[in-house]
Each structure stands twice: as C-alpha cells, then as structure tokens.
Scaffold this motif. Structure first.
Motif, mmCIF file in Angstrom:
data_model
loop_
_atom_site.group_PDB
_atom_site.id
_atom_site.type_symbol
_atom_site.label_atom_id
_atom_site.label_comp_id
_atom_site.label_asym_id
_atom_site.label_seq_id
_atom_site.Cartn_x
_atom_site.Cartn_y
_atom_site.Cartn_z
ATOM 1 N N ARG A 142 24.967 30.048 -8.098
ATOM 2 C CA ARG A 142 23.976 29.380 -8.195
ATOM 3 C C ARG A 142 22.501 29.228 -8.070
ATOM 4 O O ARG A 142 21.726 29.084 -8.404
ATOM 5 C CB ARG A 142 24.599 27.943 -6.660
ATOM 6 C CG ARG A 142 25.628 27.073 -7.390
ATOM 7 C CD ARG A 142 25.801 26.030 -6.713
ATOM 8 N NE ARG A 142 26.076 24.992 -7.021
ATOM 9 C CZ ARG A 142 28.201 24.633 -6.883
ATOM 10 N NH1 ARG A 142 27.678 25.438 -5.604
ATOM 11 N NH2 ARG A 142 28.697 24.110 -6.921
ATOM 12 N N ASP A 147 23.207 25.449 -11.359
ATOM 13 C CA ASP A 147 24.337 24.335 -11.122
ATOM 14 C C ASP A 147 24.818 24.097 -12.733
ATOM 15 O O ASP A 147 25.889 23.716 -12.603
ATOM 16 C CB ASP A 147 23.664 23.402 -10.665
ATOM 17 C CG ASP A 147 23.105 22.963 -9.046
ATOM 18 O OD1 ASP A 147 23.759 24.602 -8.685
ATOM 19 O OD2 ASP A 147 22.815 21.988 -8.668
ATOM 20 N N ASP A 148 24.440 24.754 -13.892
ATOM 21 C CA ASP A 148 24.607 23.893 -15.199
ATOM 22 C C ASP A 148 25.708 25.756 -15.652
ATOM 23 O O ASP A 148 26.036 25.482 -16.765
ATOM 24 C CB ASP A 148 24.026 24.458 -16.389
ATOM 25 C CG ASP A 148 23.389 22.447 -16.243
ATOM 26 O OD1 ASP A 148 24.032 21.801 -15.147
ATOM 27 O OD2 ASP A 148 21.444 22.784 -16.338
ATOM 28 N N TYR A 149 25.947 26.269 -14.511
ATOM 29 C CA TYR A 149 26.472 27.856 -14.620
ATOM 30 C C TYR A 149 27.951 26.955 -14.817
ATOM 31 O O TYR A 149 28.474 26.713 -14.093
ATOM 32 C CB TYR A 149 26.232 29.034 -13.498
ATOM 33 C CG TYR A 149 26.521 30.094 -14.092
ATOM 34 C CD1 TYR A 149 26.964 30.646 -15.152
ATOM 35 C CD2 TYR A 149 27.981 30.474 -12.902
ATOM 36 C CE1 TYR A 149 27.519 32.072 -15.465
ATOM 37 C CE2 TYR A 149 28.561 31.815 -13.250
ATOM 38 C CZ TYR A 149 28.409 32.052 -14.523
ATOM 39 O OH TYR A 149 28.977 33.634 -14.503
ATOM 40 N N TYR A 150 28.440 27.487 -15.785
ATOM 41 C CA TYR A 150 29.758 27.452 -15.880
ATOM 42 C C TYR A 150 30.893 27.131 -14.996
ATOM 43 O O TYR A 150 31.304 26.332 -14.899
ATOM 44 C CB TYR A 150 30.883 27.680 -17.367
ATOM 45 C CG TYR A 150 31.074 29.254 -17.601
ATOM 46 C CD1 TYR A 150 32.658 29.642 -17.474
ATOM 47 C CD2 TYR A 150 30.376 30.541 -17.366
ATOM 48 C CE1 TYR A 150 33.334 30.670 -17.585
ATOM 49 C CE2 TYR A 150 30.878 31.554 -17.053
ATOM 50 C CZ TYR A 150 32.425 31.507 -16.868
ATOM 51 O OH TYR A 150 32.537 32.793 -16.472
ATOM 52 N N ARG A 153 29.887 24.910 -12.901
ATOM 53 C CA ARG A 153 30.193 23.249 -14.022
ATOM 54 C C ARG A 153 31.508 22.684 -13.453
ATOM 55 O O ARG A 153 32.258 21.920 -13.918
ATOM 56 C CB ARG A 153 29.630 23.123 -14.973
ATOM 57 C CG ARG A 153 28.436 23.159 -15.128
ATOM 58 C CD ARG A 153 27.783 22.031 -15.619
ATOM 59 N NE ARG A 153 28.153 21.223 -16.602
ATOM 60 C CZ ARG A 153 29.156 20.729 -17.587
ATOM 61 N NH1 ARG A 153 29.777 19.793 -16.327
ATOM 62 N NH2 ARG A 153 28.655 19.751 -18.206
ATOM 63 N N CYS A 186 25.490 28.584 -19.816
ATOM 64 C CA CYS A 186 25.361 27.890 -19.309
ATOM 65 C C CYS A 186 25.457 26.503 -20.114
ATOM 66 O O CYS A 186 25.231 26.406 -21.051
ATOM 67 C CB CYS A 186 23.818 27.392 -18.035
ATOM 68 S SG CYS A 186 23.375 29.201 -17.141
ATOM 69 N N PRO A 188 25.011 22.578 -19.919
ATOM 70 C CA PRO A 188 24.373 21.033 -18.744
ATOM 71 C C PRO A 188 25.106 19.942 -19.480
ATOM 72 O O PRO A 188 26.005 20.316 -20.848
ATOM 73 C CB PRO A 188 23.136 20.823 -20.174
ATOM 74 C CG PRO A 188 22.381 22.120 -20.950
ATOM 75 C CD PRO A 188 24.293 22.397 -21.376
ATOM 76 N N LYS A 189 24.991 19.008 -18.641
ATOM 77 C CA LYS A 189 26.330 18.032 -18.612
ATOM 78 C C LYS A 189 25.236 16.876 -20.504
ATOM 79 O O LYS A 189 27.220 16.740 -20.544
ATOM 80 C CB LYS A 189 26.358 16.899 -17.619
ATOM 81 C CG LYS A 189 27.031 17.906 -16.143
ATOM 82 C CD LYS A 189 26.879 16.588 -15.612
ATOM 83 C CE LYS A 189 27.319 17.387 -14.056
ATOM 84 N NZ LYS A 189 27.218 16.073 -12.339
ATOM 85 N N HIS A 190 24.593 17.151 -20.344
ATOM 86 C CA HIS A 190 24.012 15.852 -21.335
ATOM 87 C C HIS A 190 24.693 16.641 -22.986
ATOM 88 O O HIS A 190 24.758 16.390 -23.926
ATOM 89 C CB HIS A 190 23.209 15.886 -21.747
ATOM 90 C CG HIS A 190 21.602 16.657 -22.065
ATOM 91 N ND1 HIS A 190 21.538 18.049 -20.814
ATOM 92 C CD2 HIS A 190 21.246 17.061 -23.210
ATOM 93 C CE1 HIS A 190 20.046 18.473 -21.354
ATOM 94 N NE2 HIS A 190 20.546 18.687 -22.958
#
Length: 317
Positions: A142, A147-150, A153, A186, A188-190
């Motif tokens: 992290r 936080d977007d690192y797979y 996630r 990485c 992102p959720k979106h």
C-alpha cells in the motif's frame, strides 16, 4: 492431450486433482493465478516424451481440487503441506520443481521449508522475496503502490468476486491471459477488472478459444475465491514465517522472467534481480534468463523455449 491422465488424490485433508504424464524422474509443476494444471500442458507433453514423469495438480482452491472457504486455509504451510502429502502419496522422495506466479511463490516456500524434497527448481516470474521483519507485506504494498494496487484490491472477501461476476468469465480470462501492461498493476474500482465491455480482445497466436473456454468452464464451476485467498493470506504468511527470517533458498535454481512481465517491470524488481540482492537470498542461483518481448504467461506464450530451458537445466542433476 490423450497422454495426460487425471486422478483425485486425498492429501492433507482435501481431495486434489492431479494431471500426470510419462514415466521416469518426476517433475512437479505448480501453476499460478488465474490458472490450472492446464497451463503446463505443453511442458508436460514435452518432458514426458523425453523420459520424465510430469505431474501438475490443480492447487488448493482451483479447478477440480477442493476449495476450503476461509483465507486462513491458504497459508504457505497449507499449500506446502498439500504438496508434501502429494509426494508421499505418489511415493516420491525428491522431485524437480517448476513454478510460475503463485506457483513460483509456493515453490520458493517448498524449497525453504522442505529442501530435502527438491532436487532442483526452475522458477518463473516471481522472485524470492525475503521476509521484511519490520513491516507486513500489505502495508509495504500500500505504501509503494496505493490502495488500487491489485493485491490490495483483492483483500476484502467477496469484493473482487462480485466485480469478476459482473464480467463474462470467458472475457475475464482473455483479459487476464493477454494483458501486457507493465507493472505495477493498479485497477481503480470505477474501471474494474473487466475493463470496457465494448473493447474487443484479440487472442494471440499462442492462446486459442478452446484454451480460454477450458479455463472459464472451471472458474465458472469453482469461482475465484480459492485463488484470491492466496492473496488474502499474505500477511498471515508473514506472521507464521517469522522463524525463517533471514533464511536462504538452498537448492539449485534457474530463474526465468519475461522483460514485459508486470512482475519484472514493477519498481525495484530489476534492481533486486540484477544488483546482487536475489543472488544473496538464493545463493545456488545457477541461471538467470530474461526473455525479450515476453509477458507474464511465458510458459504458454513461448512453450518451446520454456520446454528447452527446463529440460536443459534438469538434465544436469
């Protein structure tokens, strides 16, 4: 593929599906995420035709092997326990070991915990990462990649599974297997792991619709939780392996990675591999191969070259 036999073997409290071909000195193949025994089909047929016994299980959580639900059942000790029990069930004292991705991580652990069972190791993509006594792996990841690192996630149980479920499994497998984006990965959720549903995915020459459909059919049956639980056990592995802090890998090793592999292009990895750090923790590293123009799934992308690399190395022992 008719030459490959399949059976279920009870090991370490679970039923494990094992693919096997040939007779002679045994070579144990360990697959990664999101793969199956099937990722080794080319290597199995090649080595079994040259006097070796090729053995490729679906690891715990994958394919036709049992998948305990809890992430706490996927530590390095569980997986190595499965493998030692498998060798015992097959009557094998020692094997040649070949690993890729999470299979490579577990191959390192097998060599760390039970070096007496391994003659030599050919490992791919993931270097041996010595335990950092000061910080847990997820905290380090992290801090380095956000936080977007797979791997970050993947941590919340059910979350990545829900995301995967919104994408057709066949498309998801194509996305995973054909990705050539340099690391760190990485997401992102979106954006999501499936990417844009409208963008076509063209299969490379080394991957057929039949291959993708085989993977997809097994993941449709089993789901992805078992495979994701390896990531969810990262910090637990760190806690449990405290006694091995500072330990080295003491078996003969050949390491192979593609120069377009996200594991190789992640910041700090090249320096570790080529700057002496890797050799310090793997003192019996005999060969280091960086394949040009090759990405993560190198054993499928360049099967003939990988076959030759494995064969050339294990013949020496």
């Amino acid at each position: 593929m008719d030459k490959i036999q399949h059976k279920a073997i009870f090991v370490n409290g679970i039923n494990m599906h094992v693919a096997e071909s040939g007779e002679g000195p045994a070579v144990l193949f360990l697959h990664g995420f999101p793969e199956l025994w099937y990722t080794w089909r080319h290597q199995m047929l090649f080595l079994s035709s040259r006097g070796y016994r090729a053995i490729a299980p679906d690891l715990r959580g994958y394919g036709d092997t049992d998948a305990p639900p809890s992430a706490a059942s996927y530590t390095a000790f569980h997986i190595v326990g499965d493998l030692v029990a498998l060798l015992d069930a097959l009557g094998l004292d020692q094997i040649f070991l070949v690993g890729h991705d999470w299979g490579a991580v577990m191959a390192w652990y097998l060599c760390l915990l039970r070096p007496d069972r391994v003659k030599a190791l050919v490992n791919m993509s993931v270097v041996y990462s010595p335990r950092n006594p000061r910080r847990k792996p997820l905290e380090s990841l992290r801090a380095a990649f956000g936080d977007d690192y797979y791997m970050c996630r993947f941590q919340v149980p059910g979350e990545a599974e829900e995301e995967f479920a919104r994408v057709d499994t066949t498309r998801l497998m194509k996305k995973f297997l054909t990705s050539r984006k340099p690391g760190p990965l990485c997401v992102p959720k979106h954006v999501g792991f499936g990417g844009s549903p409208n963008s076509p995915i063209v299969l490379p020459s080394w991957l057929t619709e039949e291959d993708v459909n085989y993977y997809a059919s097994k993941f449709n049956q089993k789901g992805f939780t078992g495979g994701l639980n390896y990531y969810r056990a990262l910090d637990l592995n760190w806690e449990l392996t405290a006694p091995w802090t500072g330990s080295q890998i003491k078996v003969p090793v050949k390491f192979i990675v593609g120069d377009e592999d996200l594991t190789y292009t992640t910041p700090g990895v090249k320096e570790f591999i080529h700057g002496g750090g890797f050799k310090r923790v793997v003192p019996f590293l005999q060969e280091l191969v960086v394949m040009e123009g090759v990405a993560h799934f190198l054993n499928e992308e360049k099967p003939e070259e990988i076959n030759a690399h494995i064969y050339d190395f294990i013949q020496r022992f």
